[in-house]
Design a protein around this motif. Structure first.
Motif, PDB file in Angstrom:
ATOM      1  N   UNK A 107      32.788  50.833 -15.653  1.00 58.63           N
ATOM      2  CA  UNK A 107      32.815  51.920 -16.645  1.00 58.63           C
ATOM      3  C   UNK A 107      32.674  53.286 -15.983  1.00 58.63           C
ATOM      4  N   UNK A 108      33.035  54.324 -16.703  1.00 59.83           N
ATOM      5  CA  UNK A 108      32.884  55.681 -16.207  1.00 59.83           C
ATOM      6  C   UNK A 108      31.424  56.005 -15.920  1.00 59.83           C
ATOM      7  N   UNK A 109      31.226  56.918 -14.980  1.00 55.96           N
ATOM      8  CA  UNK A 109      29.889  57.235 -14.475  1.00 55.96           C
ATOM      9  C   UNK A 109      29.500  58.667 -14.800  1.00 55.96           C
ATOM     10  N   UNK A 110      28.244  58.868 -15.164  1.00 56.35           N
ATOM     11  CA  UNK A 110      27.615  60.189 -15.213  1.00 56.35           C
ATOM     12  C   UNK A 110      26.575  60.213 -14.101  1.00 56.35           C
ATOM     13  N   UNK A 111      26.787  61.063 -13.123  1.00 56.72           N
ATOM     14  CA  UNK A 111      25.809  61.189 -12.045  1.00 56.72           C
ATOM     15  C   UNK A 111      24.945  62.419 -12.307  1.00 56.72           C
ATOM     16  N   UNK A 112      23.665  62.199 -12.521  1.00 57.36           N
ATOM     17  CA  UNK A 112      22.738  63.297 -12.806  1.00 57.36           C
ATOM     18  C   UNK A 112      22.147  63.782 -11.491  1.00 57.36           C
ATOM     19  N   UNK A 113      22.414  65.039 -11.164  1.00 56.71           N
ATOM     20  CA  UNK A 113      21.924  65.599  -9.904  1.00 56.71           C
ATOM     21  C   UNK A 113      20.563  66.267 -10.060  1.00 56.71           C
ATOM     22  N   UNK A 114      20.327  66.902 -11.202  1.00 55.47           N
ATOM     23  CA  UNK A 114      19.066  67.631 -11.401  1.00 55.47           C
ATOM     24  C   UNK A 114      18.793  67.677 -12.894  1.00 55.47           C
ATOM     25  N   UNK A 115      17.578  67.340 -13.282  1.00 53.19           N
ATOM     26  CA  UNK A 115      17.186  67.409 -14.693  1.00 53.19           C
ATOM     27  C   UNK A 115      15.731  67.833 -14.753  1.00 53.19           C
ATOM     28  N   UNK A 136      24.899  55.758 -16.297  1.00 48.95           N
ATOM     29  CA  UNK A 136      24.268  57.010 -15.868  1.00 48.95           C
ATOM     30  C   UNK A 136      23.434  56.686 -14.640  1.00 48.95           C
ATOM     31  N   UNK A 137      23.625  57.456 -13.577  1.00 46.02           N
ATOM     32  CA  UNK A 137      22.849  57.245 -12.354  1.00 46.02           C
ATOM     33  C   UNK A 137      22.194  58.569 -11.965  1.00 46.02           C
ATOM     34  N   UNK A 138      20.887  58.516 -11.798  1.00 45.12           N
ATOM     35  CA  UNK A 138      20.127  59.710 -11.409  1.00 45.12           C
ATOM     36  C   UNK A 138      19.359  59.398 -10.142  1.00 45.12           C
ATOM     37  N   UNK A 139      19.687  60.106  -9.083  1.00 47.80           N
ATOM     38  CA  UNK A 139      19.049  59.897  -7.782  1.00 47.80           C
ATOM     39  C   UNK A 139      17.899  60.885  -7.623  1.00 47.80           C
ATOM     40  N   UNK A 158      30.807  63.815 -13.600  1.00 46.60           N
ATOM     41  CA  UNK A 158      31.322  62.585 -14.178  1.00 46.60           C
ATOM     42  C   UNK A 158      32.427  62.005 -13.307  1.00 46.60           C
ATOM     43  N   UNK A 159      32.655  60.706 -13.501  1.00 48.36           N
ATOM     44  CA  UNK A 159      33.659  59.996 -12.723  1.00 48.36           C
ATOM     45  C   UNK A 159      34.324  58.968 -13.625  1.00 48.36           C
ATOM     46  N   UNK A 189      14.012  63.807 -23.682  1.00 50.57           N
ATOM     47  CA  UNK A 189      14.672  62.806 -24.506  1.00 50.57           C
ATOM     48  C   UNK A 189      16.019  63.319 -25.022  1.00 50.57           C
ATOM     49  N   UNK A 190      16.070  64.595 -25.399  1.00 52.17           N
ATOM     50  CA  UNK A 190      17.328  65.182 -25.862  1.00 52.17           C
ATOM     51  C   UNK A 190      18.370  65.186 -24.745  1.00 52.17           C
ATOM     52  N   UNK A 191      17.949  65.584 -23.551  1.00 54.55           N
ATOM     53  CA  UNK A 191      18.889  65.650 -22.426  1.00 54.55           C
ATOM     54  C   UNK A 191      19.401  64.267 -22.044  1.00 54.55           C
ATOM     55  N   UNK A 192      18.495  63.278 -21.950  1.00 62.66           N
ATOM     56  CA  UNK A 192      18.934  61.922 -21.594  1.00 62.66           C
ATOM     57  C   UNK A 192      19.822  61.335 -22.680  1.00 62.66           C
ATOM     58  N   UNK A 193      19.541  61.628 -23.951  1.00 63.65           N
ATOM     59  CA  UNK A 193      20.392  61.139 -25.042  1.00 63.65           C
ATOM     60  C   UNK A 193      21.798  61.717 -24.925  1.00 63.65           C
ATOM     61  N   UNK A 194      21.876  62.987 -24.588  1.00 62.04           N
ATOM     62  CA  UNK A 194      23.185  63.621 -24.392  1.00 62.04           C
ATOM     63  C   UNK A 194      23.942  62.970 -23.241  1.00 62.04           C
ATOM     64  N   UNK A 195      23.273  62.785 -22.112  1.00 59.34           N
ATOM     65  CA  UNK A 195      23.937  62.258 -20.916  1.00 59.34           C
ATOM     66  C   UNK A 195      24.425  60.826 -21.108  1.00 59.34           C
ATOM     67  N   UNK A 196      23.700  60.067 -21.898  1.00 61.00           N
ATOM     68  CA  UNK A 196      24.085  58.668 -22.112  1.00 61.00           C
ATOM     69  C   UNK A 196      25.104  58.512 -23.236  1.00 61.00           C
TER      70      UNK A 196
END
Length: 410
Positions: free
Chosen positions: A237-245, A269-272, A227-228, A254-261
């Motif tokens: 706004x603050x950022x959640x960078x998803x490295x691996x899912x 939320x940014x996932x590369x 997070x940033x 769906x549960x994981x993305x709901x948590x991250x958002x």
């Protein structure tokens, strides 16, 4: 000075720092001491090939000892080419060709049918026979409001996993994903700790240490993220960078993305590097909220031994075609070969029969993992179909349920 005056030989461990200085010069880098130590440890565990002009190291390439998943759950040794560097004083003199030629020779000696890399410059490696074998996308989610979904999330509780315990907790589930998706390298405990769970991100020091969230016991899905904080002055706004899912089902994802958002004090939320067939892109109810902002080739693969690579994968449907393969760098691959394969068997032998398809080794590498349909190559003018229906037949045989994918950059 000609390439013939340059000698190719193994770089001893005592000269790793010398090789790193060359790489940092070429890539315009000045890494901090922690990163330098990590790079030295990485190079101490891999094949190191150097080009020497007298006593001067003017070219360098390393090959990490990876094992790669191939379609059908098979596994092949696949050195990961990295730290490829040629001194600016010796460019365009055949040094790079000599380094890669030596790598191919070493692979043949060691029985490694594949070589892989992440291309810093995509225009370079096609001419050496590499083709994009996996693709990735960058996904951005506006998380200032709840993520709208078309599937019900898995109701099982989530838990935060201490990063120190994460390799043991996540590795069995990740290994299962490798059997389902081609193009993934095995992760050693050192790789987990040094590449995925290192405390300080080398690209952005404002990011938090890694956080790990998992669902299920045994694990049915997990996410590694950082997070940033936001910037009020810049209205960012603050950022959640998803490295691996990874998730075993759409409901777990769906549960994981709901948590991250829903993480407090964040709005993005940014996932590369997500797979092109990520189910998020289908079950997100509002695609204005979930956007693909980039799409790119990820892992590039070179078929060093076409027959051995073909023998290691499974075949989804029967195929009987003659392939005319063009390979200037590795003549042993070149020529006309009859491929006969099915879910029950395989053969690949030289033939004088007229070809049904003609294509280059680099394009065959892209099709091998299932990333690029042969029909698309034909439409693009990169392969020639001499017998109508041959491309469709080969595509059916090469088909994989899930697209090849990896986020393990090196």
């Amino acid at each position: 000075m000609s390439a013939r005056s340059v000698q190719i030989r193994t770089v001893p461990e005592s000269e790793i720092q010398r090789a790193l200085r060359l790489a940092h010069l070429v890539f315009h880098e000045s890494p901090e001491s922690d990163q330098r130590r990590h790079q030295q440890e990485l190079l101490s565990r891999c094949l190191r090939i150097g080009a020497y002009d007298g006593d001067e190291l003017v070219g360098f390439a390393a090959a990490l000892p990876f094992s790669l998943s191939v379609p059908g759950g098979g596994e092949l040794p696949c050195p990961g080419l990295t730290f490829v560097s040629v001194a600016p004083t010796h460019r365009r003199r055949g040094v790079l060709s000599s380094l890669i030629g030596e790598l191919y020779a070493r692979c043949a000696e060691q029985g490694a049918p594949l070589v892989a890399l992440w291309a810093s410059e995509a225009s370079i490696y096609g001419r050496f026979g590499f083709g994009p074998a996996t693709y990735g996308t960058t996904v951005e989610i506006d998380s200032r409001r709840a993520l709208a979904l078309r599937v019900a999330p898995d109701p099982r509780p989530l838990r935060l996993v201490d990063p120190g315990a994460a390799p043991a907790a996540l590795a069995p589930f990740f290994e299962a994903t490798r059997a389902r998706r081609a193009g993934r390298q095995a992760r050693t405990e050192a790789w987990w700790r040094e590449e995925w769970l290192v405390e300080k991100d080398e690209e952005d020091d404002e990011l938090s240490p890694p956080r790990v969230v998992a669902l299920g016991d045994p694990v049915a899905g997990y996410a590694i993220y950082r997070t940033k904080p936001g910037d009020d002055d810049a209205h960012t706004p603050g950022l959640v960078r998803v490295d691996d899912l990874e998730a075993e089902s759409a409901e777990v994802a769906a549960t994981l993305w709901s948590y991250l958002t829903a993480i407090d004090l964040t709005g993005r939320v940014r996932a590369w590097g997500r797979p092109l067939d990520d189910p998020l892109l289908l079950f997100a109810a509002d695609r204005d909220q979930v956007r693909v902002t980039a799409s790119f080739p990820s892992l590039w693969v070179r078929l060093v031994d076409v027959r051995a690579a073909f023998a290691a994968r499974t075949w989804a449907a029967p195929v009987d075609v003659v392939l005319a393969v063009h390979d200037e760098r590795l003549p042993a691959n070149a020529g006309s070969y009859r491929l006969i394969a099915s879910p029950d068997g395989f053969s690949y032998a030289a033939t004088e029969d007229a070809p049904d398809l003609s294509l280059e080794a680099r394009d065959l590498a892209s099709a091998y993992m299932g990333a690029t349909p042969v029909r698309a190559l034909v439409r693009a003018g990169l392969a020639a179909e001499h017998t109508p229906g041959a491309a469709s037949m080969l595509d059916a045989a090469l088909h994989t349920e899930l697209l090849p994918h990896t986020v393990d950059a090196f």
